[in-house]
Design a protein around this motif. Sequence first.
Motif, PDB file in Angstrom:
ATOM      1  N   ASN A 316     -23.320 -35.209  64.340  1.00 13.51           N
ATOM      2  CA  ASN A 316     -23.640 -34.007  63.546  1.00 13.51           C
ATOM      3  C   ASN A 316     -22.893 -32.758  64.006  1.00 13.51           C
ATOM      4  O   ASN A 316     -23.450 -31.660  64.011  1.00 13.51           O
ATOM      5  CB  ASN A 316     -25.151 -33.696  63.593  1.00 13.51           C
ATOM      6  N   LEU A 317     -21.650 -32.916  64.413  1.00 15.63           N
ATOM      7  CA  LEU A 317     -20.912 -31.733  64.868  1.00 15.63           C
ATOM      8  C   LEU A 317     -20.398 -30.932  63.682  1.00 15.63           C
ATOM      9  O   LEU A 317     -19.903 -31.494  62.715  1.00 15.63           O
ATOM     10  CB  LEU A 317     -19.704 -32.149  65.723  1.00 15.63           C
ATOM     11  N   PRO A 318     -20.473 -29.587  63.765  1.00 13.26           N
ATOM     12  CA  PRO A 318     -19.819 -28.779  62.741  1.00 13.26           C
ATOM     13  C   PRO A 318     -18.303 -29.052  62.784  1.00 13.26           C
ATOM     14  O   PRO A 318     -17.769 -29.375  63.847  1.00 13.26           O
ATOM     15  CB  PRO A 318     -20.119 -27.340  63.171  1.00 13.26           C
ATOM     16  N   GLU A 319     -17.649 -28.916  61.631  1.00 12.48           N
ATOM     17  CA  GLU A 319     -16.241 -29.282  61.492  1.00 12.48           C
ATOM     18  C   GLU A 319     -15.351 -28.650  62.571  1.00 12.48           C
ATOM     19  O   GLU A 319     -14.519 -29.326  63.179  1.00 12.48           O
ATOM     20  CB  GLU A 319     -15.764 -28.865  60.080  1.00 12.48           C
ATOM     21  N   ASP A 320     -15.562 -27.333  62.848  1.00 11.25           N
ATOM     22  CA  ASP A 320     -14.662 -26.664  63.811  1.00 11.25           C
ATOM     23  C   ASP A 320     -14.844 -27.229  65.234  1.00 11.25           C
ATOM     24  O   ASP A 320     -13.861 -27.449  65.951  1.00 11.25           O
ATOM     25  CB  ASP A 320     -14.871 -25.143  63.794  1.00 11.25           C
ATOM     26  N   ILE A 321     -16.079 -27.511  65.611  1.00  9.54           N
ATOM     27  CA  ILE A 321     -16.309 -28.064  66.960  1.00  9.54           C
ATOM     28  C   ILE A 321     -15.778 -29.501  67.027  1.00  9.54           C
ATOM     29  O   ILE A 321     -15.172 -29.905  68.012  1.00  9.54           O
ATOM     30  CB  ILE A 321     -17.814 -28.014  67.341  1.00  9.54           C
ATOM     31  N   TYR A 322     -15.965 -30.250  65.937  1.00 11.19           N
ATOM     32  CA  TYR A 322     -15.437 -31.621  65.896  1.00 11.19           C
ATOM     33  C   TYR A 322     -13.919 -31.628  66.083  1.00 11.19           C
ATOM     34  O   TYR A 322     -13.372 -32.404  66.869  1.00 11.19           O
ATOM     35  CB  TYR A 322     -15.807 -32.291  64.565  1.00 11.19           C
ATOM     36  N   ARG A 323     -13.238 -30.691  65.363  1.00  8.63           N
ATOM     37  CA  ARG A 323     -11.775 -30.633  65.477  1.00  8.63           C
ATOM     38  C   ARG A 323     -11.339 -30.275  66.892  1.00  8.63           C
ATOM     39  O   ARG A 323     -10.416 -30.850  67.443  1.00  8.63           O
ATOM     40  CB  ARG A 323     -11.198 -29.625  64.466  1.00  8.63           C
ATOM     41  N   LYS A 324     -12.033 -29.320  67.494  1.00  8.07           N
ATOM     42  CA  LYS A 324     -11.695 -28.927  68.873  1.00  8.07           C
ATOM     43  C   LYS A 324     -11.900 -30.086  69.848  1.00  8.07           C
ATOM     44  O   LYS A 324     -11.052 -30.346  70.699  1.00  8.07           O
ATOM     45  CB  LYS A 324     -12.556 -27.742  69.319  1.00  8.07           C
ATOM     46  N   THR A 325     -13.014 -30.797  69.710  1.00  6.19           N
ATOM     47  CA  THR A 325     -13.271 -31.891  70.665  1.00  6.19           C
ATOM     48  C   THR A 325     -12.240 -33.008  70.497  1.00  6.19           C
ATOM     49  O   THR A 325     -11.712 -33.503  71.498  1.00  6.19           O
ATOM     50  CB  THR A 325     -14.682 -32.508  70.513  1.00  6.19           C
ATOM     51  N   THR A 326     -11.945 -33.383  69.263  1.00  2.00           N
ATOM     52  CA  THR A 326     -10.957 -34.474  69.102  1.00  2.00           C
ATOM     53  C   THR A 326      -9.593 -34.022  69.632  1.00  2.00           C
ATOM     54  O   THR A 326      -8.848 -34.824  70.191  1.00  2.00           O
ATOM     55  CB  THR A 326     -10.828 -34.938  67.630  1.00  2.00           C
ATOM     56  N   GLY A 327      -9.297 -32.731  69.496  1.00  2.00           N
ATOM     57  CA  GLY A 327      -8.043 -32.187  70.052  1.00  2.00           C
ATOM     58  C   GLY A 327      -8.004 -32.385  71.562  1.00  2.00           C
ATOM     59  O   GLY A 327      -6.986 -32.805  72.121  1.00  2.00           O
ATOM     60  N   VAL A 328      -9.118 -32.146  72.234  1.00  2.00           N
ATOM     61  CA  VAL A 328      -9.170 -32.307  73.694  1.00  2.00           C
ATOM     62  C   VAL A 328      -9.089 -33.788  74.054  1.00  2.00           C
ATOM     63  O   VAL A 328      -8.317 -34.188  74.925  1.00  2.00           O
ATOM     64  CB  VAL A 328     -10.480 -31.696  74.262  1.00  2.00           C
ATOM     65  N   ILE A 329      -9.856 -34.616  73.329  1.00  2.00           N
ATOM     66  CA  ILE A 329      -9.903 -36.054  73.631  1.00  2.00           C
ATOM     67  C   ILE A 329      -8.513 -36.677  73.601  1.00  2.00           C
ATOM     68  O   ILE A 329      -8.136 -37.427  74.497  1.00  2.00           O
ATOM     69  CB  ILE A 329     -10.807 -36.792  72.603  1.00  2.00           C
ATOM     70  N   THR A 330      -7.748 -36.336  72.566  1.00  2.00           N
ATOM     71  CA  THR A 330      -6.453 -37.006  72.397  1.00  2.00           C
ATOM     72  C   THR A 330      -5.463 -36.661  73.507  1.00  2.00           C
ATOM     73  O   THR A 330      -4.494 -37.374  73.706  1.00  2.00           O
ATOM     74  CB  THR A 330      -5.823 -36.680  71.023  1.00  2.00           C
ATOM     75  N   SER A 331      -5.724 -35.591  74.260  1.00  2.00           N
ATOM     76  CA  SER A 331      -4.784 -35.276  75.336  1.00  2.00           C
ATOM     77  C   SER A 331      -5.132 -35.992  76.650  1.00  2.00           C
ATOM     78  O   SER A 331      -4.461 -35.811  77.653  1.00  2.00           O
ATOM     79  CB  SER A 331      -4.701 -33.755  75.540  1.00  2.00           C
ATOM     80  N   TYR A 332      -6.189 -36.815  76.647  1.00  2.00           N
ATOM     81  CA  TYR A 332      -6.543 -37.590  77.854  1.00  2.00           C
ATOM     82  C   TYR A 332      -6.522 -39.084  77.533  1.00  2.00           C
ATOM     83  O   TYR A 332      -7.309 -39.566  76.713  1.00  2.00           O
ATOM     84  CB  TYR A 332      -7.942 -37.202  78.347  1.00  2.00           C
ATOM     85  N   PRO A 333      -5.633 -39.835  78.182  1.00  2.00           N
ATOM     86  CA  PRO A 333      -5.494 -41.256  77.843  1.00  2.00           C
ATOM     87  C   PRO A 333      -6.725 -42.105  78.159  1.00  2.00           C
ATOM     88  O   PRO A 333      -6.917 -43.148  77.555  1.00  2.00           O
ATOM     89  CB  PRO A 333      -4.286 -41.711  78.691  1.00  2.00           C
ATOM     90  N   GLY A 334      -7.577 -41.681  79.078  1.00  2.00           N
ATOM     91  CA  GLY A 334      -8.743 -42.494  79.460  1.00  2.00           C
ATOM     92  C   GLY A 334      -9.919 -42.315  78.514  1.00  2.00           C
ATOM     93  O   GLY A 334     -10.960 -42.943  78.676  1.00  2.00           O
TER      94      GLY A 334
END
Length: 340
Positions: A316-334
Amino acid sequence: MTEKLYSQSLYYLDVLCNRIPERSVGSEGNREATHFFEQELSGMGWLTSKAEFDAMDWRDGGAQLMCNGISFEVFAGPYSLPFSGTWQMVTVSDTACLEKADLEDKIVLLHGEIAREQPMPKNFVFYNPDEHRKIIALLEKGCPAAIISATGRNSALAGGVYPFPLIEDGDFDIPSVYMTEEEGMRLLAHAGSTVTLESVSERIPGKGYNVTAVRGPEDTDRIVITAHIDAKKGTAGAIDNATGVIVLLLLADLLHDYEGPRKIELVAFNGEDYFAVPGQMNYIMANHGKFSEMLLNINIDGAGYREGLSAFSPFNLPEDIYRKTTGVITSYPGITEGAQ
Ligand SMILES: [Zn+2]
């Protein structure tokens, strides 16, 4: 910086999993762990508080079962009351059979379909299917002297242990023991005979604590970051969930001079791997009517699994927070995106 975080992690892992022998709710180690967490965070300048609740510990003194001169391997059910006695044995394999069975003053052997999965504990409110409630209600109504369960190899259950205890609930007062499916098959051949069961165990009343640490301005929305500090009884709980607690400890250090516009709350929950999740219930009660103040919750459990990626699941993340989190996730290979 990375090296400092790494050596801090090793130190915390050693404290939580080696120096403190166990962190199961109600145990002395559990209280030591919450005390340690609070001391560390207050030492880093966080405003800490502890919420106390009743939490029973349990001592396993072993169990024995004899029938027709033959001995069977059984284990005392976690958090079960003790038992000693000789009674006739009845066998039950499904709910329909349980409904019809006369259990009073008998020892009941649960096997087959009815012993395939653990019914949820009586006071576990987050997920408790009707079928589970029905089994527990029928057992309480039938009032057997004791329960033997022969449980199968269901690796998805109870952390993949075999055999697993069918009943694991300190709020359920019929004594129970458990055994493997193979022992259950051997015992089934003696249906109707009398069995002698001795199960030595003790419920020990005690206390547990949630620890909350806050930083930042009052009267703002909160970002709440949580991890459960308890571990399943009999395990060191490195991945479940010392690593989650370590993430909180490292984060507390990284944010020791935080002066941002939001309040940050770190919570060591206590009771995820315990029948009635008392710490989580205590937190929900204490925050009644205040959940709208929470901007975001990040709960950490099972982080840093060696044989797979750590998953980050958005709910249930708001769109802007979802986009920010996926942005962070993709920069960490683990790290990968997990199930929603
Ligand atoms: Zn967990």
